[in-house]
Design an enzyme around this catalytic site. Sequence first.
Site, mmCIF file in Angstrom:
data_model
loop_
_atom_site.group_PDB
_atom_site.id
_atom_site.type_symbol
_atom_site.label_atom_id
_atom_site.label_comp_id
_atom_site.label_asym_id
_atom_site.label_seq_id
_atom_site.Cartn_x
_atom_site.Cartn_y
_atom_site.Cartn_z
ATOM 1 N N TYR A 1 0.936 -1.183 -0.018
ATOM 2 C CA TYR A 1 -0.097 0.168 0.302
ATOM 3 C C TYR A 1 0.829 1.374 -0.370
ATOM 4 O O TYR A 1 2.040 0.791 0.020
ATOM 5 C CB TYR A 1 -0.843 -0.267 1.207
ATOM 6 C CG TYR A 1 -0.629 0.015 2.609
ATOM 7 C CD1 TYR A 1 -0.017 1.580 3.296
ATOM 8 C CD2 TYR A 1 0.791 -0.872 3.201
ATOM 9 C CE1 TYR A 1 0.398 1.843 4.294
ATOM 10 C CE2 TYR A 1 1.194 -0.411 4.325
ATOM 11 C CZ TYR A 1 0.617 0.744 5.363
ATOM 12 O OH TYR A 1 1.342 1.196 6.210
ATOM 13 N N CYS A 2 0.614 2.290 0.089
ATOM 14 C CA CYS A 2 0.977 3.574 -0.051
ATOM 15 C C CYS A 2 0.319 4.706 0.344
ATOM 16 O O CYS A 2 -0.813 5.373 0.929
ATOM 17 C CB CYS A 2 1.748 4.102 -1.374
ATOM 18 S SG CYS A 2 0.493 3.382 -3.065
ATOM 19 N N ARG A 3 -0.155 5.724 -0.670
ATOM 20 C CA ARG A 3 -0.776 7.176 0.437
ATOM 21 C C ARG A 3 -2.138 6.983 -0.304
ATOM 22 O O ARG A 3 -2.733 8.209 0.294
ATOM 23 C CB ARG A 3 -0.030 8.079 -0.560
ATOM 24 C CG ARG A 3 1.295 9.206 -0.458
ATOM 25 C CD ARG A 3 1.909 9.920 -1.405
ATOM 26 N NE ARG A 3 3.391 9.978 -0.648
ATOM 27 C CZ ARG A 3 4.418 10.467 -1.666
ATOM 28 N NH1 ARG A 3 4.010 10.554 -2.912
ATOM 29 N NH2 ARG A 3 5.135 10.789 -0.816
ATOM 30 N N TYR B 1 -2.799 5.049 3.139
ATOM 31 C CA TYR B 1 -3.039 4.731 4.058
ATOM 32 C C TYR B 1 -4.086 5.834 4.825
ATOM 33 O O TYR B 1 -4.778 5.764 5.927
ATOM 34 C CB TYR B 1 -1.157 5.510 4.932
ATOM 35 C CG TYR B 1 -1.461 6.072 6.306
ATOM 36 C CD1 TYR B 1 -1.972 4.745 7.980
ATOM 37 C CD2 TYR B 1 -1.146 6.885 6.139
ATOM 38 C CE1 TYR B 1 -2.050 5.523 8.959
ATOM 39 C CE2 TYR B 1 -1.537 7.828 7.966
ATOM 40 C CZ TYR B 1 -1.176 7.222 9.106
ATOM 41 O OH TYR B 1 -2.123 7.588 10.541
ATOM 42 N N CYS C 1 -1.829 5.875 -6.074
ATOM 43 C CA CYS C 1 -0.735 6.127 -5.585
ATOM 44 C C CYS C 1 -0.240 5.341 -6.253
ATOM 45 O O CYS C 1 -0.569 4.591 -5.837
ATOM 46 C CB CYS C 1 0.029 6.186 -4.895
ATOM 47 S SG CYS C 1 1.408 6.254 -3.490
#
Length: 221
Positions: free
Chosen positions: A179-181, A209, A185
């Site tokens: 996962y990221c932003r 997140y 993303c």
Amino acid sequence: MKSSSGPKQQIFSHLAEIAAALAHPHRIEIIELIAQGERSVEDLAERIGLSLSNTSRHLQVLRRARLAAPRREGKNMFYSLVSETEVVTLLGSLGRVGERNIAEIDQVLQAYFRARDSLEPVSRLTLLERLREGSVTLLDVRPADEFARGHLPGALNIPLDQLDAALGHFTENIPVVAYCRGPYCVLSYEAVAQLRARGVQASRLEDGYPEWKGAGLPIET
């Protein structure tokens, strides 16, 4: 005779200010960045590639619309989201409307995002179950400073540019969820593509997140 300044019209006027504040790609990008945690004006300018004066002007627009709030520390100004959960939800709704109604967005999704990962992403609830079972490696590919501000429980932080050197952390029989932003993303898409090319079972989280945090799910700092 209808009033042009009645209570409904006053509310609509303020809502229009919020919509106008979102009507610039740099301001949407700023919101995505400060949704990861509080940031200085200098940091935002560097990450977006704008001058300090341009970044400050965009932040003032977001401030007037009550979407971002400043905090002074010495000579430095830091910004964070106001009503963080609601703002993240608003951007998510905007994205879904765009995906459904704007052909050019779908073309970008097909050409870039789905070309790298056409598989169904992992939902938050599914990931939560797998974390409780201990049956998954959770990978956060955001920069280290964003990870330090807050991350999903038990996540391993390996920024994308360090992933090749860290392949020893993963095994073929334990799936990885990256996962990221947020939903657009590119970091998690690139990470999943790299891991799959090396034989690792890898999938993406459905968003990022801020959405996880906004849903009231556990986080660590």
